[in-house]
Each structure stands twice: as C-alpha cells, then as structure tokens.
Design an enzyme around this catalytic site. Structure first.
Site, PDB file in Angstrom:
ATOM      1  N   LEU A   1       8.912  -0.361  -6.519  1.00 20.81           N
ATOM      2  CA  LEU A   1      10.278  -0.711  -6.139  1.00 20.81           C
ATOM      3  C   LEU A   1      10.548  -2.204  -6.293  1.00 20.81           C
ATOM      4  CD1 LEU A   1      10.516   1.598  -3.008  1.00 20.81           C
ATOM      5  CD2 LEU A   1      11.606   1.953  -5.234  1.00 20.81           C
TER       6      LEU A   1
ATOM      7  N   LYS B   1       5.953  21.728 -10.163  1.00 22.65           N
ATOM      8  CA  LYS B   1       7.355  21.490 -10.505  1.00 22.65           C
ATOM      9  C   LYS B   1       7.563  21.780 -11.984  1.00 22.65           C
ATOM     10  CE  LYS B   1      10.729  17.752 -10.870  1.00 22.65           C
ATOM     11  NZ  LYS B   1      10.929  16.306 -10.833  1.00 22.65           N
TER      12      LYS B   1
ATOM     13  N   GLY C   1      10.075   5.961 -24.751  1.00 22.19           N
ATOM     14  CA  GLY C   1      11.038   6.315 -23.722  1.00 22.19           C
ATOM     15  C   GLY C   1      10.630   7.672 -23.226  1.00 22.19           C
TER      16      GLY C   1
ATOM     17  N   VAL D   1       9.524   7.811   0.945  1.00 30.43           N
ATOM     18  CA  VAL D   1      10.110   8.854   0.095  1.00 30.43           C
ATOM     19  C   VAL D   1       9.427   8.778  -1.269  1.00 30.43           C
ATOM     20  CG1 VAL D   1      12.380   9.119   1.158  1.00 30.43           C
ATOM     21  CG2 VAL D   1      11.969   7.246  -0.428  1.00 30.43           C
TER      22      VAL D   1
ATOM     23  N   VAL E   1       1.696 -10.292   5.340  1.00 30.01           N
ATOM     24  CA  VAL E   1       1.666 -11.583   4.650  1.00 30.01           C
ATOM     25  C   VAL E   1       2.827 -12.419   5.169  1.00 30.01           C
ATOM     26  CG1 VAL E   1       2.019 -12.712   2.425  1.00 30.01           C
ATOM     27  CG2 VAL E   1       0.539 -10.702   2.598  1.00 30.01           C
TER      28      VAL E   1
ATOM     29  N   GLY F   1       0.815  -1.213   0.000  1.00 27.78           N
ATOM     30  CA  GLY F   1       0.000   0.000   0.000  1.00 27.78           C
ATOM     31  C   GLY F   1       0.846   1.259   0.000  1.00 27.78           C
TER      32      GLY F   1
HETATM   33  C1  LIG Z   1      15.847   7.446  -1.684  1.00 31.14           C
HETATM   34  C2  LIG Z   1      14.672   7.384  -2.582  1.00 31.14           C
HETATM   35  C3  LIG Z   1      14.162   8.554  -3.117  1.00 31.14           C
HETATM   36  C4  LIG Z   1      13.087   8.513  -3.999  1.00 31.14           C
HETATM   37  N1  LIG Z   1      12.627   9.653  -4.577  1.00 31.14           N
HETATM   38  C5  LIG Z   1      11.673   9.582  -5.523  1.00 31.14           C
HETATM   39  C6  LIG Z   1      11.206  10.720  -6.208  1.00 31.14           C
HETATM   40  O1  LIG Z   1      11.609  11.838  -5.923  1.00 31.14           O
HETATM   41  N2  LIG Z   1      10.288  10.569  -7.164  1.00 31.14           N
HETATM   42  C7  LIG Z   1       9.779   9.358  -7.495  1.00 31.14           C
HETATM   43  O2  LIG Z   1       8.972   9.253  -8.406  1.00 31.14           O
HETATM   44  N3  LIG Z   1      10.166   8.272  -6.818  1.00 31.14           N
HETATM   45  C8  LIG Z   1      11.106   8.342  -5.868  1.00 31.14           C
HETATM   46  N4  LIG Z   1      11.496   7.216  -5.216  1.00 31.14           N
HETATM   47  C9  LIG Z   1      10.830   5.982  -5.486  1.00 31.14           C
HETATM   48  C10 LIG Z   1       9.494   5.958  -4.775  1.00 31.14           C
HETATM   49  O3  LIG Z   1       9.684   6.157  -3.427  1.00 31.14           O
HETATM   50  C11 LIG Z   1       8.819   4.631  -4.970  1.00 31.14           C
HETATM   51  O4  LIG Z   1       8.832   4.304  -6.317  1.00 31.14           O
HETATM   52  C12 LIG Z   1       7.389   4.730  -4.547  1.00 31.14           C
HETATM   53  O5  LIG Z   1       7.307   5.217  -3.264  1.00 31.14           O
HETATM   54  C13 LIG Z   1       6.725   3.398  -4.596  1.00 31.14           C
HETATM   55  O6  LIG Z   1       7.158   2.562  -3.613  1.00 31.14           O
HETATM   56  P1  LIG Z   1       6.430   1.200  -3.452  1.00 31.14           P
HETATM   57  O7  LIG Z   1       4.980   1.460  -3.299  1.00 31.14           O
HETATM   58  O8  LIG Z   1       6.856   0.326  -4.540  1.00 31.14           O
HETATM   59  O9  LIG Z   1       7.039   0.586  -2.139  1.00 31.14           O
HETATM   60  P2  LIG Z   1       6.793   0.954  -0.596  1.00 31.14           P
HETATM   61  O10 LIG Z   1       6.491   2.356  -0.387  1.00 31.14           O
HETATM   62  O11 LIG Z   1       7.962   0.386   0.105  1.00 31.14           O
HETATM   63  O12 LIG Z   1       5.526   0.130  -0.209  1.00 31.14           O
HETATM   64  C14 LIG Z   1       5.575  -1.248   0.037  1.00 31.14           C
HETATM   65  C15 LIG Z   1       4.240  -1.695   0.606  1.00 31.14           C
HETATM   66  O13 LIG Z   1       4.247  -3.090   0.732  1.00 31.14           O
HETATM   67  C16 LIG Z   1       3.792  -3.441   2.002  1.00 31.14           C
HETATM   68  N5  LIG Z   1       4.391  -4.739   2.347  1.00 31.14           N
HETATM   69  C17 LIG Z   1       5.653  -5.152   2.164  1.00 31.14           C
HETATM   70  N6  LIG Z   1       5.811  -6.416   2.610  1.00 31.14           N
HETATM   71  C18 LIG Z   1       4.611  -6.809   3.084  1.00 31.14           C
HETATM   72  C19 LIG Z   1       4.124  -7.978   3.689  1.00 31.14           C
HETATM   73  N7  LIG Z   1       4.908  -9.041   3.885  1.00 31.14           N
HETATM   74  N8  LIG Z   1       2.846  -8.014   4.050  1.00 31.14           N
HETATM   75  C20 LIG Z   1       2.024  -6.967   3.877  1.00 31.14           C
HETATM   76  N9  LIG Z   1       2.425  -5.822   3.315  1.00 31.14           N
HETATM   77  C21 LIG Z   1       3.713  -5.756   2.936  1.00 31.14           C
HETATM   78  C22 LIG Z   1       4.243  -2.328   2.884  1.00 31.14           C
HETATM   79  O14 LIG Z   1       3.510  -2.278   4.065  1.00 31.14           O
HETATM   80  C23 LIG Z   1       3.967  -1.153   1.992  1.00 31.14           C
HETATM   81  O15 LIG Z   1       2.608  -0.792   2.080  1.00 31.14           O
HETATM   82  C24 LIG Z   1      12.521   7.275  -4.307  1.00 31.14           C
HETATM   83  C25 LIG Z   1      13.010   6.107  -3.718  1.00 31.14           C
HETATM   84  C26 LIG Z   1      14.072   6.159  -2.866  1.00 31.14           C
HETATM   85  C27 LIG Z   1      14.575   4.903  -2.257  1.00 31.14           C
END
Ligand SMILES: Cc1cc2nc3c(=O)[nH]c(=O)nc-3n(C[C@H](O)[C@H](O)[C@H](O)COP(=O)(O)OP(=O)(O)OC[C@H]3O[C@@H](n4cnc5c(N)ncnc54)[C@H](O)[C@@H]3O)c2cc1C
Lengths: 477, 508
Positions: B333, B78, B434, B47, B185, B12
C-alpha cells in the site's frame, strides 16, 4: 458474384504481393473478390528481403502453402540455424543462431552463470555448434536430446518463392490481371478507382500496395517516407556442387557488407555498400532504407518494401513482411469506415518497425568501424531511449529489457549482445544459489553433450538429400 | 564482491512478510541480514483476501505446500469474480480465470461466437467457459492435463484470511533466518551526504541499520513518503472511490469458489467467502455518500450475522511518483493503491518483489536499477488502472451521481481506442506486459453489454452450420466436464485443505 461483394486489389506480383494475395485468399470467404494486378516479374529489389527466415515463419509459410516438403522438393530452399557473422565490426565473429529458451541453472538465466564463471556462450548453443560444423537435423521433440533446443528457419531465394506462390495463385480464386496500374483516382484520401494499363477500371474497397520501393505517391497518399540513407545492393548467385552449411554468413567489408546464403544447389550472395557515383556499368540497384510514417492511409495499405526497407542482415525483412500480412489479416475492414482498423494497424506497424530497428541498430553500432561512407552513415545519429535502456541494462547487470511483442526474442538479444562483445559487469546474485563447482559442472555437461552429438548429426547437404529422397518416395508411393 | 546489503523491511502486513519470505528464499546466503520491523500497536490494514492466479507461482517458488497453506489460512479456491449490477441493475456476469472456448483454427473463439451471436445461434458466452459454469455451481477441481482440452484451460487463485497468510509467512521467514523486531519506528536517520535512510529508531530506543529498506508500512508510507517525500500521483480523477468499510459475517449456504463485486450507487460491495466466514466490504466515494449511509448499505446487504465491528479505511487511488527512491523501495500500500475491484493489490506486491529480486542492488544502489524498477512498476500500475476504469465506464447506469460522473468522464486515449476497437469489430489490442490478457477485457466488455457491431471478416470463410457445430461441441463438452467436477467443499476435504475449525458464529 456474391451480393454486396467487396473488392480487394493487391498491386504487385513479387514476393510481398504473392504472399499477401494468397494469405488473403485463404483467409477470406466469398464475400471478398480478390484481384491481383501487375506484371508477372519479380522486381530485383526483392532480393532485399534477404535469404533467411526466422523459426517464427514456419506456420505462416505453411498457411500459404509453402510447407516444408514443397519447399524442399520444388525449390532450392535449405535449412537455416541462423546467421554466421564473420569478421564483423571490431573483428567479432559469432553465430547468431536460433535457439529455444536457454537453460536456467539454479533459476537464474544462463548468461548470469557465464558472467559469474567467465565462460563463453557459443559452446553451449547447440544450434550454433551444429551449424558451424556444417551439419543439420530436425530438432527432435524429445526434451532429453540436447538438439531439441535448436530452432531453425530457411535459407531461400525470394524469386523462387515468388514463383512457387504464383503457381498456387493460378489455381486459387484470386483473379490475376497481367498488367500494371496506369491511373489512380482518389477522393478524400481514399482510392476510388484504379485504371489498368489494359484500359480496364477497378473499383476497390481496399487496396494493398505491395509494389515494392517505388512507392507511387497516389497509393501511399498521406504517408511520408522517412529515409536517412540510400544504399547500393548487388545480388549474385553461384552454383555449388555440394550444399553449404545450414547458416547464412555475413561479413563486414570496408565498403559495407556481404552475405552468402547456402541453398541446396547454389549460393546466393548480396553485396551492400554506399551508393557510388553514377556508373552505368554498375550492376544491382539503389534502395532507400526507411519507412512510411503510417503504412495504412485511406483505404490503402502498403506492405513489404512499399512500407519499409531494412537491411537484410538478419531475418528482419521477412519478419516484417510476415507481420505486415498478419496485421492486415487481423484487421480486414468490416465496413467503409476504416478508421479503427487504420489506427490499430499503424500503431502495431510503428511498434514493429521501432523494435526491429533496435536490433539492427545494435548490430551495426560500433566505435570500431571501417572508415568509409557506408559505415559512417550506418551509425545511429540520435540516441534512442529504448535502445539505450536495453544496452545499458545488459551491460550493467545482464538484464534483458524487453518491450511489448518484440519480433526478436530474449535469446536473439542475448546472443547478439554476447556476439558483439558486450559483457555484463555483474551477474544476478540468485546464480549463487548453485555452488561454483556445481555450476561449472552443469555447464560443462551441456557443452559435452553438444560436443558428443554434433559429429553424429549428418552434414546439411546429405540430410537435405536424404530427406528429399524420402519425400519423393512418399509422394509417389 | 562487495558485502551483500543488509535489508530492513518496515511493516509486517502481507507486503512485508511476502517480501521477507521471498528474499530469504532467493538469497539464502544473506541469512541474518534481513530484519523486519512491525508494530502490533499499529496493526495491519486487515483486508486483502482475494487474489489472482499468479500467487500460486509465488507460493510454489517458496516451496509452500498447497493444502497446508489453504488449511492454515482458511482459504477457498477462486475461479473468478462475479460482477452484479455493473452494466445495468439486475445484470450479472463472471470474469473467469481462463479462456472462453478454443480458437477456431487461427481465429479467436470470441470472434466465432460473435458471428453466431449476430445470427442468433449462440448460447451465452459463459456456456463455453469451464470456470464460469463450475463457479456457478460451486464446483472446483485443479486444472490438469492438456490445456487444449475442455476442463483444463483455466486458472485459479485463492480467497484467504490475509492476517493468517502474513502469520504463515512470518513463521516461514523466521525459519529461514529473517529477524523480526516488534516495535514502533519513531525516528529515521538519513545519511548527511547521500540522503539515504540509514537507521530506524524504535520507541524503546533500539536502532536498526541497513543498506536497503523496503517500505511496507502501508498507506502511511513511513519511509517513502513521510521521510523521503517522494510524492504521489493522484488518480482520483479516474478512480474516485476513496473510502471503504469492511465487515466479516457468518457464511451461509454452499462454499462458492468466486468473489462477488456488486455495484452500488456510490461505489461497490465485495463478498469474499472463506472457509470459516465471509468477508464483506463497501468501497465508496465520499463525495457521493456519507460514511454512515455506506455502513448502513453494507449492513443491509450482509448474508449472515455480523462478526466484527466495521473496519473503516481511507485512501486515495494512485501511485507513488517513484516506487523506488534512493535506498527505499516501496511495496504494498505504500507504493500506491488501486481499488480492490479485481484483486490486484497482492499481485502488484508480487510484481514488486519479483522485480526487486531481478534488479536486486547487490553491489549498492545504482541509478540504472532504480530507473528500470520504476519504469516496470509504472507500466504495471497504469495497465491495471485502465482495466479497473473499464468497469466503471462500460455501463448503461445513470441512476446516481457517481454513475453520471463516469458517463461524462473523458477517458485516457489508450482506453478510448481500446473501446472503439472492441465496439466496431471485437478487436482487443494485445500487450505482453501487464496482468490482464485479452480474455479479461473480453469478459468485462461483454459482461457489461458492450456488444461489437461486427466481427472479424475472416470468419466468413466458414459456413454457419460448421461454426455452429464446432461451438456446440465445445459447449456440450464443457457442460459434461462441469457435471463431473466435485463441489468445492468436497474437493477441499479430499485434498486435505479443509480447515478443521468450525464456521465462525456471531456472539449472540
Ligand atoms: C478496502 C481494501 C480492500 C482490499 N482488498 C484486497 C483484495 O481483495 N485483494 C488484494 O490483493 N488486496 C486487497 N487490498 C489491498 C491489501 O489489503 C494490501 O495490499 C495488503 O494487505 C498489503 O498491505 P500492506 O502490507 O502494504 O500494509 P498493512 O497491512 O497496512 O501493513 C503495514 C505494516 O506496517 C507496520 N507499520 C506501519 N507504520 C509503522 C511504524 N511506524 N513502525 C512500525 N511498524 C509500522 C504496521 O504495523 C503493519 O505491520 C485491499 C485494500 C483495501 C484498503
């Protein structure tokens, strides 16, 4: 002469050479001297550029002085809404028309609704219907008119265009030398001097080989021409009391194919078949289909038929020629070391050739071809990953796979797949956002507005005649 | 017609909720069949605040009202990214969203600029760009009208609080029938013959079954990697930064409509101004600096008081070998990570979602869909990678180990050829698929002092004076248009997008 002037020599005075010389002359400033050499005759193989252009040619043609008023008044050029394939492989017939992006009812591409409802594409294409009815009018800019969705190119005679261009060249800064090249001097892969048949010698910074499919080895040095087959072509023309339809027709025959393009006052035919035995009374010419692996070698760039020959079943030959010239204009060398330009040119060239051949291969690929040398040889021998992906994805779910900067667009491809009888097995479920009833109605209303407008559009010939009248009056009034 | 697949989204964060919102909108008839599992205990990465203009189309497709969205996520506009100290220390340039100037007939603007520049008759190229000048003066307006006119030929994106965005999309999705399950999970059930993921078991013993799983579990890649062991293509060779630390701080001064990325000795630092606070982070390579030093460097460079403890993150740049494997599609990610230098992650999430919708397996998982998805996403990732790498190698810096590493790096051929085409004649090979178009490449290459030795010879058909006149007209019109533009703060207020909450203050 300007200090440190560079010399660009265009070899060939057919359609390719004339288009290139004029485009170069319009693009380049006084630091380039442009010399065009060759006999003033258009080679017979120029008919293999075909008789139609795609809508994308419009601006390019204008930029070399082939603007619409001039084409209509000074040549027998007529309009083209596409190509009518008749009795094609397996008996398929369809209008390969030019069309702006299709409507997307409920956000899903048009053909998904068609798949869902089991409807046909052609009745929904205004350019197809207008062309089939023998009619033509310029697409208006008002998006409220269904005709605004049509796009058009031209039906033309390459010889005539070469002559028009020649007239422009006579009054341009291009220096024309009325003789061929007798000797080519090369050093380390570069052409250092050209000796002409009149005894003069030219030193060239850059040489454009637009000398057709004869492909003199010393010019395309280093470039190997890959060919799988040679075909026989025969061009003919008949005068017509009335202008034919605004579309070329192409028909498959047992021995190959026949195309007919309808110009203002005549029909141009092209008959392509396998090469027959050495028959002296046989008219026409043999021409090898294929392409140079690299079109720019050393300081020599081969364009048009000198670089690649594809069958004029579609506007592809003219598309390629236009791209050859545009690619060249974008990469006129800045110095004697042309490595960067050469590499980039050849990269784009190879992509264009590959993408054009995807379309042509799709057109001729079939399990149901006449049992003849021509058609057997026309079948692709090796699988092509890019092509397989396109075909498989469309058949699988109506997905149009495209690659970077393809000359044929999504509409061209959808029409081609549909025309050849390829139907998606499933449609995109986003199409369900619209109820069956609403979707049926939306499509029916597109069809109806096309049916209503078509009879109100004038016959192609009448439209051309009136337009010419108007242009004449404007020119004299 | 087979049953519409039941969909389970694991995670989420931004990826999970963006996916849920888009699928619920695109397939309204799937109601009740989309489940999203998230764990508050695990939390999100926390982040991801800066975006690319494409996100506007994403929001528009969902029918989201812009001012409401901005107010809720405390978003700012932006216009681009300011890069400091990249070419050399002391340099700065903005990579704007939009073109520079206008073409001269059929010729690229930058070619005309290069010709004048070589004759010593051009102003900085920035002076022909509305978004750059507006950004420098903290001004903003929405581009309207004819894109062929000065002051309309640009795009914009947002800088927002990503956790608020996820929350916003959560209520949006729940209102459209997405079922949210809270919990961790702990076990995954695979089909014995298919190897497909079938059930996810939560800590409390409950189970979620589905036909299609979207893995949005973040770096862990709970399904795509921990379960299916899909494999990861490591791109550290080109993008060696592998850690980051993020610290929000109080904001100072005018609200700037751009992100800043400042090069450091072992990485770079971001500054992202939101309405209520400023996000900061230091992305670095652990080979060249310790975590403590990295944090210290960041703290030294905050513009205002620190608002939270450092959030330390570990990653490896690269991509999943298959983004879609069996019945699991990884988005976010879990699919891969390229450092956030050009704010591409959310964009890649969006690409993943759009591509999934286009290839949606409504009739079951089919190899053709999987294969095409992987091809398209692979191309997206690779092209972003080359563009990011450009920032590191287009440099004259050699004042630290990291910069010396890049100076010695062997480039991918595609990038090397691009550089040569640029350096010799200002040519930028174009592609269709791209995210970064030629103006972006141009901005970075010129901004980092890669000056072509020549220009397109076609420009020589113009007299110098004529070209000069044409460019001067564009320049003065651009300056006039910027003067007539409100500040971002004014614009937000008048647009109804200003957040009511006051600017955050550090506890003293
Ligand atoms: C340093 C840094 C800077 C960034 N800056 C930018 C930016 O400026 N612009 C941009 O576009 N992107 C940026 N990003 C990337 C951006 O943060 C991510 O692409 C975006 O937040 C999406 O993350 P996510 O949802 O994939 O993962 P997360 O935010 O990590 O979410 C993972 C989810 O999975 C759930 N989860 C995990 N394991 C389990 C489990 N076993 N059971 C139940 N739930 C689970 C967690 O609770 C969470 O809800 C940055 C990333 C980093 C690391």
């Amino acid at each position: 002469m300007v200090a440190s002037q560079k010399t660009l020599v265009v070899i060939g005075r057919g359609l390719a050479g004339n288009l290139a010389a004029l485009a170069l002359s319009n693009s380049l400033g006084p630091s380039w001297r442009i010399v065009q050499v060759g006999q003033p005759s258009t080679p017979p193989e120029d008919s293999f550029y075909g008789n139609v252009t795609a809508p994308t040619a419009y601006n390019f043609l204008r930029s070399v002085g082939l603007d619409e008023p001039r084409l209509l008044r000074r040549s027998s050029t007529a309009f083209s809404l596409g190509t009518h394939f008749k009795n094609w492989l397996g008996g398929a017939s369809w209008m390969q028309c030019h069309h702006s992006p299709f409507a997307t009812p409920a956000g899903a591409p048009l053909h998904h609704q068609l798949t869902r409802l089991g409807l046909d594409l052609e009745p929904l294409l205004v350019s197809a219907q207008v062309a089939l009815a023998g009619r033509f009018a310029h697409p208006p800019s008002d998006p409220g008119s269904v005709l605004s969705r049509a796009e058009y190119g031209y039906q033309f005679d390459p010889m005539e265009w070469a002559c028009l261009l020649d007239q422009s060249l006579q009054s341009s800064p291009v220096e024309i030398v009325e003789c061929g090249v007798s000797e080519v001097e090369t050093q380390a892969g570069n052409i250092t001097a050209l000796t002409l048949e009149n005894g003069d010698t030219l030193t060239a910074t850059l040489v454009i080989d637009a000398n057709g499919p004869s492909r003199r080895e010393s010019l395309c040095s280093g470039g190997a021409f890959t060919t799988k087959r040679t075909v026989h072509a025969q061009a003919n023309q008949t005068s017509t009391p009335q202008t034919g339809p605004a579309c070329q027709s192409v028909e498959a025959s047992a021995q190959g194919w026949v195309s007919t393009a309808f110009l203002q006052d005549r029909a141009l035919g092209l008959n392509v078949s396998a090469v027959r035995g050495n028959n002296a009374e046989q008219q026409g010419f043999n021409i090898a289909l294929g392409q140079l692996d690299a079109a720019w070698n050393g300081n020599c760039v081969a364009i048009g038929h000198a670089a690649a020959v594809v069958e004029p079943l579609t506007p592809a030959p003219m598309m390629l020629l236009q791209r050859d010239i545009e690619r060249l204009l974008g990469l006129i060398p800045t110095g004697v070391n042309m490595e960067v330009e050469r590499r980039e040119y050849n990269r784009q060239y190879r992509d264009d050739i590959a993408h054009i051949s995807l379309f042509l291969t799709t057109l001729v690929k079939s399990d149901d071809v006449p049992d003849s040398v021509y058609w057997r040889d026309a079948q692709p021998t090796e699988p092509d990953e890019k092509l397989q992906r396109k075909l498989a994805q469309f058949e699988h779910r109506g997905l149009l796979v495209s690659y970077d900067l393809e000359p044929f667009n999504d509409e061209d491809w959808t029409i081609l797949h549909w025309g050849k009888g390829l139907r998606p097995r499933q449609y995109d479920r986003t199409a369900d956002a619209m109820s069956q009833v609403d979707a049926t109605q939306t499509l029916a209303s597109i069809r109806q507005s096309i049916e209503q407008i078509t009879p109100r559009i004038p016959p192609h010939g009448l439209y051309v005649a009136k337009l010419k009248d108007y242009l004449e009056r404007q020119a004299h009034g | 017609m087979p049953q519409f697949p039941r969909i389970c989204i694991l995670g989420g964060g931004s990826a999970g909720w963006m996916t849920a919102a888009a699928l619920a909108t695109k397939f309204p008839n799937a109601g009740g069949e989309i489940t999203l599992i998230e764990s508050e205990q695990i939390g999100t990465v926390g982040v991801g605040e800066a975006t690319l203009p494409h996100i506007r189309f994403f929001n528009q497709a969902l029918g989201i009202d812009e001012p409401t969205f901005m107010k809720t996520t405390k978003a700012t506009f932006k216009l681009g990214i300011e890069f400091c100290d990249w070419g050399k220390r002391g340099d700065r340039y903005i990579h704007p969203f939009g073109d520079y100037g206008f073409p001269v007939d059929e010729l690229d603007f930058h070619q005309a600029w290069l010709k004048l520049h070589q004759a010593g008759k051009a102003h900085r190229i920035d002076d022909y760009s509305f978004p750059i000048l507006a950004a420098q003066e903290d001004r903003f307006k929405i581009p309207e009208g004819d894109v062929n006119e000065v002051g309309s030929n640009f795009g914009y994106a947002y800088q927002f609080d990503s956790s608020l965005y996820a929350k916003f999309l959560r209520s949006f999705s729940e209102a459209r029938g997405v079922k949210r399950v809270e919990g961790r999970v702990v076990d995954i059930g695979l089909g014995a013959t298919t190897g497909h993921v079938e059930t996810l078991s939560l800590e409390d013993g409950s189970k979620v079954e589905a036909d299609l799983f979207v893995d949005c579990s973040g770096f862990r890649g709970v399904l795509i990697e921990q379960t299916l062991e899909t494999g990861y293509e490591d791109w550290s060779e080109w993008l060696p930064c592998n850690r980051a630390v993020a610290i929000p701080c109080e904001s100072k001064g005018e609200l700037s409509p751009y992100t800043r990325a400042t090069a450091r000795t072992a990485g770079w630092q971001w500054r992202i101004p939101l309405q209520h606070r400023t996000g900061n982070g230091h992305v670095y390579c652990s080979e060249f600096i310790s975590d403590d030093e990295a944090i210290a460097q960041l703290l030294d460079n905050l513009e205002g008081a620190q608002l939270a403890d450092p959030n330390q993150l570990y990653f490896k740049t690269g991509r999943r070998k298959k983004f879609w494997n069996r019945n699991v599609v990884s988005i976010g990610l879990s699919a891969g990570f390229l450092e956030p230098l050009e704010s591409t992650s959310i964009h890649l999430i969006q690409e993943g979602i759009t591509t999934l919708i286009e290839l949606f397996p409504s009739a079951g998982i089919e190899a053709l869909d999987v294969d095409e998805y992987n091809r398209r996403m692979g191309l997206n990732f690779e092209r972003v990678r080359d563009f990011l790498l450009l920032h590191y190698i287009a440099t004259q810096r050699d004042d630290s180990e990291m910069w010396r590493h890049f100076r010695a790096l062997k480039l991918p051929d595609s990038l090397d050829e691009r550089l040569q085409a640029w350096l010799s004649r200002g040519h930028i090979p174009a592609y269709e698929f791209g995210v970064f178009l030629p103006p972006s490449w141009l901005a970075v290459m010129l901004g980092q002092n890669l000056m072509p030795t020549d220009y397109d010879p076609r420009l020589d058909r113009y007299e110098m004076d004529e070209l000069h006149q044409r460019l001067e007209t564009i320049r003065t019109q651009t300056a006039d248009a910027v003067r007539a533009t409100p500040t971002q703060a004014e614009f937000l207020a008048q647009y109804g997008a200003a957040s009511r909450s006051p600017r955050a203050k550090a506890a003293s």
